[in-house]
Design an enzyme around this catalytic site. Structure first.
Site, PDB file in Angstrom:
ATOM      1  CB  SER A 151      -0.864   0.012   1.265  1.00 52.48           C
ATOM      2  OG  SER A 151      -1.479   1.272   1.422  1.00 52.48           O
ATOM      3  CE1 TYR A 165      -3.801  -2.102   4.961  1.00 48.21           C
ATOM      4  CE2 TYR A 165      -3.216   0.173   4.511  1.00 48.21           C
ATOM      5  CZ  TYR A 165      -3.603  -1.070   4.063  1.00 48.21           C
ATOM      6  OH  TYR A 165      -3.781  -1.291   2.712  1.00 48.21           O
TER       7      TYR A 165
HETATM    8  P1  NAP Z   1     -11.570  -5.752   0.233  1.00 49.05           P
HETATM    9  O1  NAP Z   1     -12.419  -5.194  -0.847  1.00 49.05           O
HETATM   10  O2  NAP Z   1     -11.905  -5.476   1.670  1.00 49.05           O
HETATM   11  O3  NAP Z   1     -11.471  -7.335   0.023  1.00 49.05           O
HETATM   12  C1  NAP Z   1     -10.722  -8.085   0.934  1.00 49.05           C
HETATM   13  C2  NAP Z   1     -10.577  -9.494   0.438  1.00 49.05           C
HETATM   14  O4  NAP Z   1      -9.702 -10.195   1.346  1.00 49.05           O
HETATM   15  C3  NAP Z   1     -11.892 -10.251   0.434  1.00 49.05           C
HETATM   16  O5  NAP Z   1     -11.844 -11.124  -0.676  1.00 49.05           O
HETATM   17  C4  NAP Z   1     -11.853 -11.021   1.753  1.00 49.05           C
HETATM   18  O6  NAP Z   1     -12.594 -12.236   1.725  1.00 49.05           O
HETATM   19  C5  NAP Z   1     -10.369 -11.350   1.825  1.00 49.05           C
HETATM   20  N1  NAP Z   1      -9.851 -11.665   3.149  1.00 49.05           N
HETATM   21  C6  NAP Z   1      -9.769 -10.868   4.240  1.00 49.05           C
HETATM   22  N2  NAP Z   1      -9.203 -11.531   5.263  1.00 49.05           N
HETATM   23  C7  NAP Z   1      -8.910 -12.775   4.795  1.00 49.05           C
HETATM   24  C8  NAP Z   1      -8.320 -13.929   5.358  1.00 49.05           C
HETATM   25  N3  NAP Z   1      -7.905 -13.957   6.646  1.00 49.05           N
HETATM   26  N4  NAP Z   1      -8.188 -15.035   4.592  1.00 49.05           N
HETATM   27  C9  NAP Z   1      -8.626 -15.041   3.298  1.00 49.05           C
HETATM   28  N5  NAP Z   1      -9.179 -13.969   2.699  1.00 49.05           N
HETATM   29  C10 NAP Z   1      -9.322 -12.855   3.451  1.00 49.05           C
HETATM   30  O7  NAP Z   1     -10.038  -5.307   0.068  1.00 49.05           O
HETATM   31  P2  NAP Z   1      -9.265  -4.593  -1.162  1.00 49.05           P
HETATM   32  O8  NAP Z   1      -9.467  -3.127  -1.050  1.00 49.05           O
HETATM   33  O9  NAP Z   1      -9.557  -5.297  -2.431  1.00 49.05           O
HETATM   34  O10 NAP Z   1      -7.747  -4.865  -0.716  1.00 49.05           O
HETATM   35  C11 NAP Z   1      -6.969  -5.913  -1.235  1.00 49.05           C
HETATM   36  C12 NAP Z   1      -5.522  -5.649  -0.855  1.00 49.05           C
HETATM   37  O11 NAP Z   1      -5.131  -4.378  -1.367  1.00 49.05           O
HETATM   38  C13 NAP Z   1      -5.272  -5.593   0.655  1.00 49.05           C
HETATM   39  O12 NAP Z   1      -4.034  -6.212   0.943  1.00 49.05           O
HETATM   40  C14 NAP Z   1      -5.211  -4.110   0.931  1.00 49.05           C
HETATM   41  O13 NAP Z   1      -4.434  -3.800   2.070  1.00 49.05           O
HETATM   42  C15 NAP Z   1      -4.556  -3.610  -0.336  1.00 49.05           C
HETATM   43  N6  NAP Z   1      -4.793  -2.186  -0.585  1.00 49.05           N
HETATM   44  C16 NAP Z   1      -6.050  -1.710  -0.810  1.00 49.05           C
HETATM   45  C17 NAP Z   1      -6.224  -0.351  -1.020  1.00 49.05           C
HETATM   46  C18 NAP Z   1      -7.582   0.247  -1.259  1.00 49.05           C
HETATM   47  O14 NAP Z   1      -7.702   1.492  -1.220  1.00 49.05           O
HETATM   48  N7  NAP Z   1      -8.614  -0.531  -1.516  1.00 49.05           N
HETATM   49  C19 NAP Z   1      -5.123   0.505  -0.991  1.00 49.05           C
HETATM   50  C20 NAP Z   1      -3.860  -0.020  -0.772  1.00 49.05           C
HETATM   51  C21 NAP Z   1      -3.706  -1.366  -0.573  1.00 49.05           C
HETATM   52  P3  NAP Z   1     -14.217 -12.254   2.026  1.00 49.05           P
HETATM   53  O15 NAP Z   1     -14.875 -11.720   0.760  1.00 49.05           O
HETATM   54  O16 NAP Z   1     -14.526 -13.693   2.252  1.00 49.05           O
HETATM   55  O17 NAP Z   1     -14.439 -11.377   3.196  1.00 49.05           O
END
Ligand code: NAP
Length: 256
Positions: A151, A165
């Site tokens: 991130s 985080y």
């Molecule tokens: P999201 O929409 O909240 O989706 C999270 C995903 O992770 C879901 O598929 C969830 O499964 C799964 N998950 C959470 N805990 C888990 C576990 N213990 N075991 C297996 N699966 C798990 O998140 P996102 O925004 O797509 O983020 C994805 C990655 O990008 C993360 O690492 C996040 O830190 C990084 N990121 C995101 C942003 C942003 O602005 N969105 C920015 C920087 C970095 P369920 O559907 O079953 O709950």
């Protein structure tokens, strides 16, 4: 070549947290590029199964596997399921991750910090361990690629929001750097994508559902990103087009 022999040659990509957000966009794009996709999820079976149907309707191949990607037994079961379904692994995308409610460091509980590190750091380490065991030429594998999802918070620090985080993602950056050097001679490339603010459910889960809109003015490109814009970077780093990239950190953050 029979259809079944052809499909056995198709590369396999495992995406942790592939049911929603960035992971789901990566699964869709990877399937379009010819990967057989393993969509890991924690609890949203509906979302994961819906995504598998969409991919199959478009002629792709995908399977959804429930497993806690932060627990050693869950990770082992996940990789064993990949072995059973496909018998090979070419790409691991360490994507599953969480944020938490806005807090200052003096307010953080031990349990919160431990959970943050377990899901965002320990899980990706152990997933990478299992992937290396299967991909490394040292152990008879045919090489592969690991893409870690970090991130922009890793270099910005997350002050007054979630320093825990940000620190977990800083650990991922250093992990990627070291692992890339360690396994380069074993045929495995390891790279990192650092998204900025991306429009997914993660912000609501941290109590800031409007973060993509409220951050727009502070992002040089004037808007939050879309999950597909991160998927493009992940799938590129995994592909042979990035054959000379390892230990790279790709910022996809609108210029922050
Ligand atoms: P999201 O929409 O909240 O989706 C999270 C995903 O992770 C879901 O598929 C969830 O499964 C799964 N998950 C959470 N805990 C888990 C576990 N213990 N075991 C297996 N699966 C798990 O998140 P996102 O925004 O797509 O983020 C994805 C990655 O990008 C993360 O690492 C996040 O830190 C990084 N990121 C995101 C942003 C942003 O602005 N969105 C920015 C920087 C970095 P369920 O559907 O079953 O709950």
């Amino acid at each position: 070549m029979t259809a079944s022999q052809h499909s056995q040659q198709q590369p396999v990509m495992l995406i942790t947290g592939g049911s929603r957000g960035i992971g789901a966009a990566t699964a869709r794009l990877a399937a379009q590029r010819g990967y057989r996709v393993v969509i890991n999820y924690l609890s949203r079976r509906d979302a994961a199964e819906q995504l598998v149907s969409e991919i199959e309707q478009e002629g792709g191949s995908a399977v959804a596997i429930q497993a806690d990607a932060s627990a050693e037994d869950g990770i082992q079961a996940l990789f064993e399921a990949v072995d059973q379904h496909f018998g090979r692994l070419d790409v691991l995308v360490n994507n599953a991750g969480i944020v938490d409610q806005v807090s200052r460091v003096e307010e953080l509980s031990y349990e919160r910090v431990e959970r943050m590190m377990r899901i965002n750091v320990v899980g990706p380490f152990i997933c990478a361990r299992e992937a290396v065991k299967r991909m490394s030429t040292r152990f008879g594998g045919h090489g592969g690629a690991i893409v870690n999802v970090s991130s922009a918070a890793a270099h910005r620090g997350g002050a007054n929001q979630y320093v825990d985080y940000a620190a977990s993602k800083g650990a991922i950056d250093t992990f990627s750097e070291g692992l890339a050097k360690e396994v380069a001679a074993d045929g495995i490339r390891v790279n990192t994508v650092r998204p900025g603010v991306i429009r997914t459910d993660i912000h609501a889960s941290g109590g800031l559902p409007d973060k993509p809109e409220s951050s727009a003015a502070s992002i040089p490109l004037g808007r939050a990103g879309e999950a597909e814009e991160i998927a493009n970077a992940i799938v590129w780093l995994a592909s042979s087009e990035a054959s000379f990239a390892t230990g790279a950190v790709l910022d996809v953050d609108g210029g922050v």
